[in-house]
Design a protein around this motif. Structure first.
Motif: not given
Length: 138
Positions: A1-13
């Motif tokens: 089973m293929a993993q779903s595409e995830l969108r991640v907002l990375h808040i990192e300075d």
């Protein structure tokens, strides 16, 4: 089973830390996680107003929000139902400012592990946090 595409907002300075996370995810073979990196809490709020993400990866100490509880509360208000995973270089101190059930990861233990020790599976933790959130929001 293929993993779903995830969108991640990375808040990192620190862009070096952001690249370490992305590299760890790629090294794990998970190419289905797309990151968008912002450096400030203000920029994060703007992105969250315009777009939806599957997860927020949050550094608690940012140029415009240096107190962990302020950063957490502001992000929590702006995120709606989006799960938040805290990634901090000082998690042993910062965790005292967070709810006890907050998913978190120590940068130092994750990317600077001792020789021979297995690295923390960042990609797996990201997917696990999203999956646990989906269970609670049904």
């Amino acid at each position: 089973m293929a993993q779903s595409e995830l969108r991640v907002l990375h808040i990192e300075d620190d862009f070096a830390d952001a690249l370490l996370v992305q590299n760890a995810v790629c090294e794990a073979g998970d190419f289905g996680i797309a990151f968008e990196v912002v450096r400030t809490l203000k920029d994060a709020q703007k992105r969250l107003d315009k777009d939806e993400f599957d997860l927020i990866l949050l550094d608690l100490r940012l140029p415009d929000s240096i107190h962990p509880s302020e950063t957490w509360e502001t992000t929590k208000r702006a995120s709606g139902d989006t799960p938040i995973l805290v990634l901090s270089g000082s998690i042993s101190i910062d965790s005292t400012y967070l709810p006890s059930d907050t998913p978190s990861l120590d940068k130092n233990k994750s990317f600077r592990s001792k020789k021979g020790a297995p690295p923390v599976e960042v990609a797996g933790l990201i997917r696990e946090t999203v999956a646990q959130s989906d269970v609670f929001t049904l």
